[in-house]
Design an enzyme around this catalytic site. Structure first.
Site, PDB file in Angstrom:
ATOM      1  N   ASN A 125       2.634  -6.799  12.823  1.00 27.15           N
ATOM      2  CA  ASN A 125       2.734  -5.399  13.255  1.00 27.15           C
ATOM      3  C   ASN A 125       3.513  -5.288  14.565  1.00 27.15           C
ATOM      4  O   ASN A 125       4.263  -4.326  14.767  1.00 27.15           O
ATOM      5  CB  ASN A 125       1.345  -4.789  13.409  1.00 27.15           C
ATOM      6  CG  ASN A 125       0.780  -4.307  12.084  1.00 27.15           C
ATOM      7  OD1 ASN A 125       1.402  -3.524  11.381  1.00 27.15           O
ATOM      8  ND2 ASN A 125      -0.396  -4.788  11.736  1.00 27.15           N
TER       9      ASN A 125
ATOM     10  N   HIS B  49      -5.627   0.002  11.448  1.00 30.93           N
ATOM     11  CA  HIS B  49      -6.711  -0.554  10.625  1.00 30.93           C
ATOM     12  C   HIS B  49      -6.280  -0.558   9.164  1.00 30.93           C
ATOM     13  O   HIS B  49      -5.751   0.451   8.665  1.00 30.93           O
ATOM     14  CB  HIS B  49      -7.995   0.266  10.789  1.00 30.93           C
ATOM     15  CG  HIS B  49      -9.151  -0.293  10.032  1.00 30.93           C
ATOM     16  ND1 HIS B  49      -9.855  -1.408  10.459  1.00 30.93           N
ATOM     17  CD2 HIS B  49      -9.714   0.070   8.851  1.00 30.93           C
ATOM     18  CE1 HIS B  49     -10.800  -1.691   9.588  1.00 30.93           C
ATOM     19  NE2 HIS B  49     -10.734  -0.805   8.595  1.00 30.93           N
TER      20      HIS B  49
ATOM     21  N   GLY C 289       1.186 -11.445  14.562  1.00 25.73           N
ATOM     22  CA  GLY C 289       1.984 -10.389  15.171  1.00 25.73           C
ATOM     23  C   GLY C 289       2.989  -9.726  14.254  1.00 25.73           C
ATOM     24  O   GLY C 289       4.049  -9.297  14.709  1.00 25.73           O
TER      25      GLY C 289
END
Length: 214
Positions: free
Chosen positions: A14, A110, A12
């Site tokens: 991000n 991505h 986690g």
């Protein structure tokens, strides 16, 4: 106020970047309603707990088949009535029923410059292994809307990152996160939260168009 549900499978980082950006005002007009993970051991769930955010685990292993899991995932997500779903390292194929329900309201981060090193099989370290094997000089990250394909939805933001001599997949992964992912994911959310992203004919338009009187 934009209501967000974040879906994540691992540590986690991000998610933390988004939490921090909301806290320091880099993201305005938005809040995280819940964090959902398919992995009961995901540290992202602890991050959610530490910041007073609801954290829920929904694993495919809890259901007799994928269809039941997909229905349960959609039901859980929808219970928070989100305006935006953020996939922040979510290693689960999003069911088409959810994509249809939340068209242009699901975004993904991505770790490459789409359309390079993306699609089926390119996730996590595999992306950076592919970059190094091919010998490209510039990689990066992309935030895009999610559609029925794999990494094929409209691109919102991209940021390049240089590949350096002696990089390993792990070193490159960290640099891409620090220099690109943790920056453009909060930026994209802030743009969406403030009504500055629209999708027209499969492409994104950033910024509001001014209405000029003739």
């Amino acid at each position: 106020m934009l209501k967000i549900v974040v879906c994540v499978s691992g540590g986690g980082t991000n998610l933390q970047a988004v939490i921090d950006a909301i806290s320091n005002g880099s993201i305005t007009n938005a809040r995280i309603e819940a964090v959902i993970s398919n992995n009961p051991g995901a540290y992202a769930l602890q991050r959610a707990k530490d910041h007073g955010i609801a954290g829920i685990c929904i694993s495919p292993k809890q259901f007799e088949n994928r269809e039941c899991f997909n229905e349960a995932l959609l039901k859980q997500v929808s219970s928070y009535q989100p305006d935006l779903i953020v996939l922040a390292g979510f290693l689960v194929v999003i069911p088409e029923i959810m994509i249809r329900e939340y068209r242009n309201r699901i975004i993904n981060i991505h770790p490459s410059l789409i359309p390079s090193f993306c699609g089926t099989g390119y996730y996590g370290l595999r992306v950076h292994e592919g970059v190094l094997k091919r010998g490209v000089k510039v990689t990066g990250a992309t935030v895009h809307f999610v559609d029925e394909g794999t990494d094929t939805g409209p691109i919102i933001l991209q940021k390049p990152v240089m590949v350096e001599e002696g990089d390993t997949p792990e070193i490159l992964q960290r640099r891409v996160m620090e220099q690109a992912e943790w920056n453009i994911l909060p930026q994209a959310i802030n743009l969406i939260a403030n009504g500055k992203v629209t999708v027209t004919e499969g492409r994104t338009v950033i910024g509001r168009k001014e209405n000029k009187e003739v």
